[in-house]
Design an enzyme around this catalytic site. Structure first.
Site, PDB file in Angstrom:
ATOM      1  N   LYS A 105       0.794  -1.048  -0.118  1.00 35.15           N
ATOM      2  CA  LYS A 105       0.214  -0.030   0.008  1.00 35.15           C
ATOM      3  C   LYS A 105       0.959   1.218  -0.020  1.00 35.15           C
ATOM      4  CE  LYS A 105      -4.153  -2.010   1.750  1.00 35.15           C
ATOM      5  NZ  LYS A 105      -3.876  -3.624   1.828  1.00 35.15           N
TER       6      LYS A 105
HETATM    7  C1  LIG Z   1      -4.383  -4.514   1.550  1.00 32.32           C
HETATM    8  C2  LIG Z   1      -3.576  -5.730   1.281  1.00 32.32           C
HETATM    9  C3  LIG Z   1      -4.203  -6.811   0.458  1.00 32.32           C
HETATM   10  C4  LIG Z   1      -5.264  -6.617  -0.419  1.00 32.32           C
HETATM   11  O1  LIG Z   1      -5.279  -5.596  -1.422  1.00 32.32           O
HETATM   12  P1  LIG Z   1      -6.785  -5.243  -2.227  1.00 32.32           P
HETATM   13  O2  LIG Z   1      -6.273  -4.056  -3.098  1.00 32.32           O
HETATM   14  O3  LIG Z   1      -7.552  -4.839  -1.150  1.00 32.32           O
HETATM   15  O4  LIG Z   1      -7.286  -6.267  -2.965  1.00 32.32           O
HETATM   16  C5  LIG Z   1      -3.511  -7.983   0.417  1.00 32.32           C
HETATM   17  N1  LIG Z   1      -2.317  -7.924   1.062  1.00 32.32           N
HETATM   18  C6  LIG Z   1      -1.900  -7.161   2.130  1.00 32.32           C
HETATM   19  C7  LIG Z   1      -0.718  -7.448   2.803  1.00 32.32           C
HETATM   20  C8  LIG Z   1      -2.340  -6.089   2.000  1.00 32.32           C
HETATM   21  O5  LIG Z   1      -2.173  -5.156   3.035  1.00 32.32           O
END
Ligand SMILES: *Cc1c(COP(=O)(O)O)cnc(C)c1O
Length: 478
Positions: free
Chosen positions: A117
Site C-alpha cells: 500500500k
Molecule cells: C491491502 C492488502 C491486500 C489486499 O489488497 P486489495 O487491493 O484490497 O485487494 C493484500 N495483502 C496485503 C498485505 C494488504 O495489505
C-alpha cells in the site's frame, strides 16, 4: 482525461477533483472515460525509460496519460520525490526475484510500512499536499484500520502541510508490530484513536461522521480508502515495472497472481491489461473469505455479514465485500451504467447478492479479460511458507503465500508467472513462527520499533466523542 461514475452520473470530472473525493455523488466509483492505449512501439519506449531513467520516470509517463490538470514538470517532480531508493530500499523500487523456473515474486513491500500500500499511498501524500496548497485548502482525513491501510496512510501523510489524519483502530486488536508502527509516529498532524470496540465499530463511526454532511463540509473531512482512483492509478505502474523485469522480447506475455481483498491491487492489473500490457492471466487469490473466488467461478457475487467474515492469518484479505469490484463489473458490461447501478444499488443493496452466471458477458471475465481465481486456507499458507523456506531459503508473508499457492494452480509453460508480494513476513510474525518455529528477520531500520514511545487516544465507540476530538484537533486552513 475526464472521469465518470460507474453508476451513470452525467457529470464528468478532472483528476484533481476526484483526487480529494471518495465515492461519486451517485454512490458509484470513478473511472476514466477510456483507457489510453500503449502499442508495441510505445511499450518498447517505456521499457527503456524504466531501464535508463528509473521507476519514477516510468510512473510519470503512465500517470501523465491520466492526469492533465497538473503541469508536467510538477507531476514529474512529485513522482521523483515519491519513488526514491531512500524510501523504497532499491533503485528498482519493485524488484523481481525468481523462485522455481517460470515463477517470480514481485517485491512491493519495501516501503516505510512494509506492505504494497505504500507504493500508492506515498504518492497520494505528495499529491494531496500539492493540490491542497494550490487551492489554499486543508483536509482532515478520517479513517478506520485494522492494520495495513492505516499505517500506510499515516506514513504517507506525516508532516504534510494542510493535512491532519484521524485514524481509528480497534483497541488491542492490531498486531503489536502494526500498533507500534502507527502509534510511534511523533508528527503532530497524526492522531491515533483507539476505539473500545471491534473494526466494524470503527468503520461505523467513520460512516456516521461522513454521512453528517454539514459536519463533513465544515471540518473538510476526507478519506484515503482503497476506492480512491489515484491510489489505483499509482498501482498500475508496478505491473509495467514487473513486466519489464520478467521479459526481454517485445510483446512476450506474462501472468500475475494477486493476493486480493478489496480488489484494488488486481484492478490496477486489469487497467494495465486494458491499456495493452501483454498480460495473459490475472489470477485473483483469496483466503477463506472467498467472495471473489466464488464470483469468478460461478458469477455469483455475495456479500458476507460480519459474522460470516472469518478472522484469518492473512488478515488484510479478510473482507466482507470487495470495494473496487464495481469498477471491473462496469468494464465487463462495457460501461452499461444503468445495469451496474441495478446490480450494485438495487440487487446488492437489497438482498446482498447478485448472480450474473447466466449472462453472456460472464464468460468474458475469463475470455476477454483474463481473470482466473483460487482460494487458500490457513493450512495451505503454513505449507507454502514452509516449502518456500525449505526449497528457496526465502521467507514469504502469509498473504504472499496465499498468492503463491493459487499461482501454482494456473501456470502455463512459456508464460512467466509473477506473484505480487504484498507484505513482508515481519508484519505477521506469529504465523511465521507457527510455520517455521522461528520469527522472520526484521529490517534494521525497525529493530528498535517496539521501544519507541507511543501516542494514542482511547475513546469509546461513540460518534459524538470522535467528532468532538476532531473539532479540537482539526486544521482549518492550509
Ligand atoms: C491491502 C492488502 C491486500 C489486499 O489488497 P486489495 O487491493 O484490497 O485487494 C493484500 N495483502 C496485503 C498485505 C494488504 O495489505
Amino acid at each position: 482525461m475526464r472521469y465518470v461514475s460507474t453508476r451513470g452520473n452525467p457529470e464528468q470530472k478532472r483528476f484533481c477533483d476526484i483526487l480529494l473525493e471518495g465515492l461519486a455523488p451517485d454512490g458509484g466509483l470513478y473511472l476514466p472515460v477510456s483507457y489510453p492505449q500503449i502499442d508495441a512501439n510505445r511499450l518498447q519506449v517505456l521499457r527503456s525509460v524504466y531501464a535508463e531513467q528509473g521507476y519514477a520516470q516510468l510512473a510519470f509517463e503512465i500517470l501523465t496519460l491520466y492526469i492533465d490538470d497538473i503541469p508536467h514538470n510538477d507531476l514529474r517532480a512529485l513522482c521523483q520525490k515519491t519513488y526514491t531508493r531512500e524510501v523504497f530500499g532499491s533503485a528498482a523500487i519493485t524488484p523481481l526475484r525468481a523462485l522455481e523456473p517460470g515463477v517470480f515474486v514481485l517485491a512491493l513491500s519495501n516501503g516505510p510500512t512494509l506492505a504494497f500500500k505504500d507504493l500508492a499511498m506515498q504518492l497520494l501524500g505528495h499529491l494531496f499536499e500539492y493540490e491542497l496548497a494550490r487551492r489554499g485548502e486543508a483536509l482532515n482525513i478520517l479513517g478506520a484500520t485494522s492494520g495495513d491501510t492505516g499505517s500506510a496512510a499515516e506514513y504517507a501523510m506525516r508532516g504534510k502541510k494542510g493535512v491532519q489524519v484521524f485514524m481509528t483502530s480497534p483497541h488491542g486488536r492490531m498486531s503489536p508490530f502494526q500498533q507500534a508502527q502507527m502509534f510511534s509516529l511523533p508528527e503532530p498532524n497524526i492522531h491515533n484513536i483507539a476505539i473500545q470496540g471491534v473494526f466494524d465499530d470503527c468503520q461505523d463511526i467513520v460512516k456516521a461522521v461522513s454521512a453528517d454532511q454539514s459536519f463533513k463540509r465544515r471540518y473538510r473531512i476526507g478519506t484515503v480508502n482503497s476506492i480512491n482512483w489515484a491510489r489505483l492509478l499509482a498501482q498500475v505502474v508496478y505491473y509495467f515495472a514487473g513486466y519489464f523485469q520478467a521479459t526481454s522480447a517485445p510483446q512476450q506475455r506474462v501472468s500475475f497472481t494477486v493476493p486480493s481483498g478489496n480488489f484494488g491491487n488486481v484492478c490496477a492489473g486489469h487497467v494495465a491489461r486494458c491499456m495493452g500490457l501483454p498480460i495473459a492471466k490475472l489470477v485473483v487469490a483469496t483466503n477463506e473469505n472467498d467472495v471473489l473466488d466464488v464470483f469468478f467461478k460461478t458469477g455469483v457475487y455475495k456479500l458476507r455479514t460480519s459474522e460470516q467474515t472469518f478472522e484469518t492469518s492473512s488478515p488484510s484479505m479478510d473482507i466482507s465485500k470487495a470495494s473496487n469490484f464495481e469498477r471491473f463489473v462496469f468494464d465487463l458490461f462495457q460501461g452499461d451504467a444503468p445495469r451496474v447501478k441495478q446490480l450494485f444499488q438495487d440487487e446488492l443493496g437489497h438482498s446482498g447478492w447478485f448472480d450474473i452466471g447466466q449472462d453472456p458477458v460472464f464468460s468474458q471475465a475469463q475470455g476477454r479479460f483474463g481473470f482466473y481465481s483460487g482460494r487458500s486456507t490457513h493450512a495451505d499458507r503454513l505449507r507454502t511458507i514452509q516449502d518456500t523456506h525449505k526449497r528457496f531459503a526465502q521467507i514469504i508473508d502469509t498473504h504472499t503465500a496465499d498468492g503463491l499457492k493459487v499461482a501454482r494452480e494456473h501456470l502455463q509453460s512459456h508464460e512467466p508467472m509473477l506473484v505480487l508480494e504484498t507484505a513482508l513476513p515481519i508484519k505477521f510474525a506469529d504465523t511465521i513462527i507457527e510455520a517455521l518455529g522461528h520469527p522472520p528477520p526484521c529490517p534494521a531500520a525497525l529493530a528498535d520499533l517496539s521501544q519507541r514511545p507511543q501516542r494514542v487516544t482511547m475513546l469509546p465507540a461513540d460518534v459524538a466523542q470522535v467528532k468532538a476530538f476532531i473539532e479540537q484537533h482539526c486544521s482549518d486552513a492550509a
